[in-house]
Design a protein around this motif. Structure first.
Motif, PDB file in Angstrom:
ATOM      1  N   TYR A   1       0.820  -1.215   0.000  1.00 13.51           N
ATOM      2  CA  TYR A   1       0.000   0.000   0.000  1.00 13.51           C
ATOM      3  C   TYR A   1       0.853   1.262   0.000  1.00 13.51           C
ATOM      4  N   GLN A   2       0.376   2.258  -0.740  1.00 14.99           N
ATOM      5  CA  GLN A   2       1.029   3.561  -0.762  1.00 14.99           C
ATOM      6  C   GLN A   2       0.046   4.642  -0.312  1.00 14.99           C
ATOM      7  N   ARG A   3      -0.207   5.632  -1.161  1.00 11.90           N
ATOM      8  CA  ARG A   3      -1.025   6.773  -0.770  1.00 11.90           C
ATOM      9  C   ARG A   3      -2.490   6.524  -1.079  1.00 11.90           C
TER      10      ARG A   3
ATOM     11  N   ARG B   1       0.194   3.636 -11.952  1.00 14.93           N
ATOM     12  CA  ARG B   1       0.396   2.723 -10.826  1.00 14.93           C
ATOM     13  C   ARG B   1      -0.764   1.751 -10.739  1.00 14.93           C
TER      14      ARG B   1
ATOM     15  N   PHE C   1       2.449  -0.550  -4.738  1.00 14.97           N
ATOM     16  CA  PHE C   1       3.665  -0.798  -5.494  1.00 14.97           C
ATOM     17  C   PHE C   1       3.429  -1.886  -6.536  1.00 14.97           C
TER      18      PHE C   1
END
Length: 262
Positions: A104-106, A146, A163
């Motif tokens: 997980y990112q934003r 992404r 990612f």
């Protein structure tokens, strides 16, 4: 600022307004001159003519195999032939617990853009909640495509970038020292006694400590050095048993109140 996009799955297209779901509350540390506390300013200087470049004259560039540079300005990037630039393309749906949290990112909120989008939007959010599925999608945000996960949160669709699989590093071999049955029993017992936490009650101790440090420096005082980290226990069973007793005392002192779950 919200960006207008569309969530596309099957033959359904839902116009949405995408905006950041989080904000940064960190205390900003500026670069300053140690001698007089003057702010350090970084200037944009052209490597060819040595002149400072105004922000509006800055573009993006890609070095080509022959050593020249292709200059890409905002107008060129707007013509980028990428479908996901304005469309959140759902590739399929998977069980929510199959997505590794390390990826997980934003996070962003996607809300319906206009009255006509509300009905299909609500149906999508409700269906995801009922089936416990999440959507795996491709989306272009901040000039880069992404993978993203679409999931409901309090009735609102959340788009969380993740990612790419090849961006996640291999952790290497796991420890192989055997665990005894008694150690496992004690560890599970301790986890049970410490189960549940209310994130809203957790303080940002770094920000508090930084505030104390700033106050001390401005007043010419010295702060005590922080305590050294504890070493790994030599007698793991004894430490686990002591931890369980401490957890039980804490529960009794709080009147047996159970911890809140996130």
């Amino acid at each position: 600022m919200a960006t207008t996009m569309s969530v596309s799955f099957g033959l359904v297209s839902v116009p949405v307004l995408v905006s950041p779901a989080t904000e940064d509350h960190r205390v900003r540390l500026h670069e300053v001159h140690r001698a007089d506390a003057g702010r350090i300013r970084h200037r944009r200087v052209c490597a060819v003519d040595g002149q400072e470049v105004a922000y509006q004259d800055v573009a993006r560039g890609v070095e080509l195999p022959d050593g020249t540079t292709a200059v890409l300005d905002d107008a060129a990037l707007e013509r980028l032939p990428l479908p996901t630039k304005h469309v959140i393309e759902v590739l399929g749906f998977v069980a929510a617990d199959t997505v590794d949290p390390i990826s997980y990112q934003r996070a962003y909120y996607a809300r319906p853009a206009g009255a006509g989008a509300e009905r299909p939007y609500e149906v999508l959010v409700a269906a995801l909640a009922r089936t416990n599925l999440v959507g795996i999608a491709k989306v272009a945000i901040s000039s880069r495509e992404r993978l993203a996960v679409l999931r409901p949160r309090y009735g609102v669709l959340t788009v969380q970038t993740v990612f790419w699989p090849d961006e996640i590093r291999d952790p290497g071999p796991a420890p192989t020292r055997p665990v005894t049955d008694r150690e496992m029993e004690l560890a599970e017992m301790l986890l049970t006694h410490l189960q549940g936490i209310d994130p809203a009650a957790v303080r940002d101790e770094y920000a508090e400590a930084l505030g104390q440090l700033v106050a001390a420096v401005s007043e010419g005082r010295q702060l005590e050095a922080p305590a050294e980290p504890r070493e790994p226990p030599e007698d793991l069973r004894a430490v686990l048993e002591a931890s369980i007793r401490a957890a039980l005392r804490g529960a009794q002192a709080s009147g047996g109140r159970t911890r809140q779950h996130p």
